[in-house]
Design a protein around this motif. Structure first.
Motif: not given
Length: 290
Positions: A132-146
């Motif tokens: 859920a944290a990876i899929d949060d569209a507001a999260a900008e702390e990573f470049d690639i999310g799996l």
């Protein structure tokens, strides 16, 4: 005359090792299964040893095959690095990768090693997060999310719906250690992650809907702790197929446990203006994980 390894043959062996069978390797190699089998035969003839044990459930590396795969990873990585160098495409920079805890725990070290070998100048930062944290569209702390999603359920609110590249599907399986038996009284002891985990919430909801009595016997902080609790015989859990520990047994046939859907692993779609080095790693991940 010295005999030289054919990189295409080595790549075939590596893909078979990653996928677990010749039939699964064939589409990734864009070859027929018979052509893949012929490549293995050529490689075994050259080495003079058997590299694969083939059975009804797939293909497994022999000790010689495991040694050759280790060499093959190094040779293929050097080949890729040499080509990028000649093309002035030696990638450098920082890359932040966020991965769900449920993604193939035993295969993760090999994936990170491949990334290190193929992109030696890349500074890789890896974090394990909830999907859920990876899929949060507001999260900008990573470049690639799996991330992982339970198919057929709405795990992300519509306001946060974002695009993904789907990689693979796996079944969810009820499992416990081979020594486990359901206690008298029929109350299922559950081994789960905290209730911040969407899969844990789905497990509990499914049991309630099925009318199954349960209790939380152990709450682990991550997949590693979950595996230890399962191996200790503390209870039952539900995991995607590639996250099941080796000594666990399937309990899917028990009538007390509800049928479960598949899950899908997917990459969060690239952001606008994604740097070239991140796009190159993303393409490698799609090829490796699909």
């Amino acid at each position: 005359m010295a005999r030289l390894f054919d990189l295409d043959l080595l790549r075939t062996l590596v893909v078979i090792a990653e996928t677990g069978s010749l039939s699964a390797a064939a589409p990734r190699l864009n070859r027929s299964q018979s052509a893949v089998s012929e490549q293995v035969r050529k490689l075994e003839d050259m080495c003079g040893v058997t590299l694969l044990d083939r059975g009804k459930t797939g293909a497994r590396l022999t000790p010689a095959g495991e040694r050759l795969v280790d060499h093959a990873h190094e040779l293929l990585a050097l080949s890729d690095a040499a080509l990028r160098d000649m093309q002035n495409a030696q990638l450098a920079g920082n890359l932040h990768l966020a991965i769900t805890d449920y993604f193939r725990p035993s295969a993760l070290p090999g994936l990170l090693r491949r990334m290190r070998d193929q992109f030696p100048k890349l500074h890789l930062h890896v974090s394990i997060r909830k999907s859920a944290a990876i899929d949060d569209a507001a999260a900008e702390e990573f470049d690639i999310g799996l991330s992982m999603a339970i198919l057929g359920t709405a795990t992300v609110p519509p306001a946060k719906t974002i695009q993904h590249t789907h990689l693979r599907q796996e079944p969810l399986v009820w499992v416990a250690d081979k020594s486990f038996s359901i206690p008298d009284g029929g109350v299922i002891p559950l081994v789960v992650l905290p209730d911040t985990c969407s899969l844990q919430r789905f497990i509990v909801k499914s049991l309630k809907s099925h009318g199954t009595s349960y209790k939380i016997a152990h709450s682990a902080s991550g997949i590693g702790g979950l595996h230890m609790a399962i191996e200790a015989g503390l209870g039952v859990t539900c995991l995607n197929a590639s996250a099941i520990p080796p000594n666990a047994m399937s309990l899917n046939s028990l009538p007390e446990l509800p049928p479960m859907p598949n899950v899908a692993f997917r990459l969060v779609a690239p952001r606008i203006g994604e740097p070239a080095h991140i796009a190159d790693v993303r393409n490698m991940l799609v090829d490796y994980l699909s």
